[in-house]
Design a protein around this motif. Sequence first.
Motif, mmCIF file in Angstrom:
data_model
loop_
_atom_site.group_PDB
_atom_site.id
_atom_site.type_symbol
_atom_site.label_atom_id
_atom_site.label_comp_id
_atom_site.label_asym_id
_atom_site.label_seq_id
_atom_site.Cartn_x
_atom_site.Cartn_y
_atom_site.Cartn_z
ATOM 1 N N GLU A 147 -9.672 2.857 3.673
ATOM 2 C CA GLU A 147 -10.304 2.215 2.353
ATOM 3 C C GLU A 147 -9.417 0.832 1.807
ATOM 4 O O GLU A 147 -10.274 -0.385 1.558
ATOM 5 C CB GLU A 147 -11.240 2.856 1.652
ATOM 6 C CG GLU A 147 -11.810 2.225 -0.172
ATOM 7 C CD GLU A 147 -11.543 3.085 -0.697
ATOM 8 O OE1 GLU A 147 -11.282 3.123 -1.795
ATOM 9 O OE2 GLU A 147 -11.315 4.807 -0.594
ATOM 10 N N LYS A 148 -8.910 0.845 1.826
ATOM 11 C CA LYS A 148 -7.926 -0.129 1.052
ATOM 12 C C LYS A 148 -7.914 -1.520 1.943
ATOM 13 O O LYS A 148 -7.655 -2.435 1.198
ATOM 14 C CB LYS A 148 -6.329 0.614 0.367
ATOM 15 C CG LYS A 148 -6.390 1.648 -0.686
ATOM 16 C CD LYS A 148 -6.906 1.102 -1.372
ATOM 17 C CE LYS A 148 -7.211 2.331 -2.737
ATOM 18 N NZ LYS A 148 -8.265 1.870 -3.894
ATOM 19 N N ILE A 149 -7.089 -1.289 2.665
ATOM 20 C CA ILE A 149 -7.038 -2.449 3.819
ATOM 21 C C ILE A 149 -8.497 -3.168 3.168
ATOM 22 O O ILE A 149 -8.648 -4.188 3.640
ATOM 23 C CB ILE A 149 -6.480 -2.273 5.266
ATOM 24 C CG1 ILE A 149 -5.802 -1.732 5.662
ATOM 25 C CG2 ILE A 149 -6.556 -3.567 6.347
ATOM 26 C CD1 ILE A 149 -5.166 -1.159 6.990
ATOM 27 N N PHE B 137 -1.572 -1.590 -3.964
ATOM 28 C CA PHE B 137 -2.742 -0.617 -3.576
ATOM 29 C C PHE B 137 -2.498 0.874 -3.520
ATOM 30 O O PHE B 137 -1.036 1.258 -3.217
ATOM 31 C CB PHE B 137 -3.844 -1.277 -2.250
ATOM 32 C CG PHE B 137 -4.357 -2.160 -2.344
ATOM 33 C CD1 PHE B 137 -5.215 -2.278 -3.015
ATOM 34 C CD2 PHE B 137 -4.156 -3.337 -1.855
ATOM 35 C CE1 PHE B 137 -6.262 -3.023 -3.402
ATOM 36 C CE2 PHE B 137 -4.793 -4.004 -2.056
ATOM 37 C CZ PHE B 137 -5.811 -4.466 -2.820
ATOM 38 N N LEU B 138 -2.759 1.642 -4.291
ATOM 39 C CA LEU B 138 -2.296 3.402 -4.426
ATOM 40 C C LEU B 138 -3.057 3.690 -2.927
ATOM 41 O O LEU B 138 -4.623 4.500 -3.550
ATOM 42 C CB LEU B 138 -2.109 3.812 -5.211
ATOM 43 C CG LEU B 138 -0.920 2.922 -6.089
ATOM 44 C CD1 LEU B 138 -1.248 3.606 -7.480
ATOM 45 C CD2 LEU B 138 0.558 3.012 -5.119
ATOM 46 N N VAL B 139 -3.209 5.239 -2.211
ATOM 47 C CA VAL B 139 -3.654 5.943 -1.515
ATOM 48 C C VAL B 139 -3.545 7.500 -1.763
ATOM 49 O O VAL B 139 -2.410 7.654 -2.638
ATOM 50 C CB VAL B 139 -3.819 5.938 -0.581
ATOM 51 C CG1 VAL B 139 -4.199 4.171 0.310
ATOM 52 C CG2 VAL B 139 -1.894 5.614 0.859
ATOM 53 N N ASP B 140 -4.527 7.967 -1.882
ATOM 54 C CA ASP B 140 -4.324 9.549 -1.692
ATOM 55 C C ASP B 140 -3.782 10.208 -0.963
ATOM 56 O O ASP B 140 -4.877 10.184 0.288
ATOM 57 C CB ASP B 140 -5.820 9.959 -2.353
ATOM 58 C CG ASP B 140 -5.565 11.530 -3.046
ATOM 59 O OD1 ASP B 140 -4.527 12.216 -2.835
ATOM 60 O OD2 ASP B 140 -6.467 12.003 -3.574
ATOM 61 N N ALA B 141 -2.756 11.231 -1.051
ATOM 62 C CA ALA B 141 -2.245 11.621 0.640
ATOM 63 C C ALA B 141 -3.100 12.732 1.504
ATOM 64 O O ALA B 141 -3.064 12.989 2.221
ATOM 65 C CB ALA B 141 -1.212 12.068 0.076
ATOM 66 N N ILE C 193 1.189 -1.098 0.180
ATOM 67 C CA ILE C 193 -0.409 0.158 -0.168
ATOM 68 C C ILE C 193 0.894 1.149 -0.314
ATOM 69 O O ILE C 193 1.437 0.977 1.093
ATOM 70 C CB ILE C 193 -0.721 0.204 0.772
ATOM 71 C CG1 ILE C 193 -1.997 -1.655 1.257
ATOM 72 C CG2 ILE C 193 -1.735 1.449 1.348
ATOM 73 C CD1 ILE C 193 -2.632 -1.611 2.694
ATOM 74 N N GLY C 194 0.582 2.134 -0.947
ATOM 75 C CA GLY C 194 2.277 3.482 -1.410
ATOM 76 C C GLY C 194 0.995 4.530 -1.848
ATOM 77 O O GLY C 194 -0.561 4.446 -1.630
ATOM 78 N N TYR D 233 -8.859 -4.721 0.591
ATOM 79 C CA TYR D 233 -7.751 -6.578 0.890
ATOM 80 C C TYR D 233 -8.584 -7.412 1.438
ATOM 81 O O TYR D 233 -8.986 -8.590 0.766
ATOM 82 C CB TYR D 233 -6.665 -6.613 1.351
ATOM 83 C CG TYR D 233 -5.761 -7.407 1.618
ATOM 84 C CD1 TYR D 233 -5.640 -8.022 0.618
ATOM 85 C CD2 TYR D 233 -5.939 -8.250 3.020
ATOM 86 C CE1 TYR D 233 -4.261 -9.541 0.333
ATOM 87 C CE2 TYR D 233 -4.848 -9.221 2.977
ATOM 88 C CZ TYR D 233 -4.447 -10.109 2.080
ATOM 89 O OH TYR D 233 -3.837 -11.090 1.749
ATOM 90 N N ILE D 234 -8.973 -6.984 2.838
ATOM 91 C CA ILE D 234 -10.042 -8.259 3.129
ATOM 92 C C ILE D 234 -11.261 -9.165 2.900
ATOM 93 O O ILE D 234 -11.384 -10.179 3.190
ATOM 94 C CB ILE D 234 -10.319 -7.185 4.557
ATOM 95 C CG1 ILE D 234 -9.289 -7.097 5.118
ATOM 96 C CG2 ILE D 234 -11.411 -8.301 5.542
ATOM 97 C CD1 ILE D 234 -9.276 -5.921 6.788
ATOM 98 N N THR D 235 -12.418 -8.071 2.319
ATOM 99 C CA THR D 235 -13.239 -8.861 1.374
ATOM 100 C C THR D 235 -12.669 -9.052 -0.201
ATOM 101 O O THR D 235 -14.018 -9.624 -0.682
ATOM 102 C CB THR D 235 -13.895 -7.400 0.690
ATOM 103 O OG1 THR D 235 -13.326 -6.885 0.352
ATOM 104 C CG2 THR D 235 -14.161 -6.454 2.622
#
Length: 185
Positions: free
Chosen positions: A139-141, A126-130, A108-109, A144-146
């Motif tokens: 949301e990204k975690i 996964f990429l997140v918005d700063a 996740i970066g 992944y879980i789902t």
Amino acid sequence: YTVDGILRMVYAGKLVPLKHIDIVIRALSCLNTVEFRFEIIGEGPEEQRLRKLTKKLGLEKKVFFLGRMDRCSVVEHMKKANLYCMPSFPETLGLTYLEAMSVGCIPIGTKGEGIDGIVRDGWNGFLVDASNLLENVIEKIQTYITLNDEDRQLLSEHARISVKEMDEKTCAERYLDAIQSVILT
């Protein structure tokens, strides 16, 4: 996520503000229904603040500070983890993302911070918005879980393949293509 149903996450690097490990800890504290283990490998000026935050959020039995380790030990921890989470900015290119990906640990970066040229959101990580970091990490975690086991395995395999494709010849060809496209436009 694993046989024992525990989401395993890891971070390896300096414990400094720009790595935003506090955001990862806060995100994990919002996942009430998920069993997890977050291993933090490294040292730095943020360590005491991160430890206090972990205690304040009641996560001492889920967040572990492992200190400094040699590279081989770090890679062993990455092999056992599902996610490598480093939503850092500003960042040029954290090599630890690549180390994690090489053993199938899904990164996740942060978008626009170097790794987004390698990580394709939802394909090999996964990429997140700063600008909305906490919500994006959560949301990204959760994404992944789902996922089902097959999709998680596919993400992991894509991460491994992506790093294998980064040999000298391939990278040189990509740079040459990029230079040529700039010159032609």
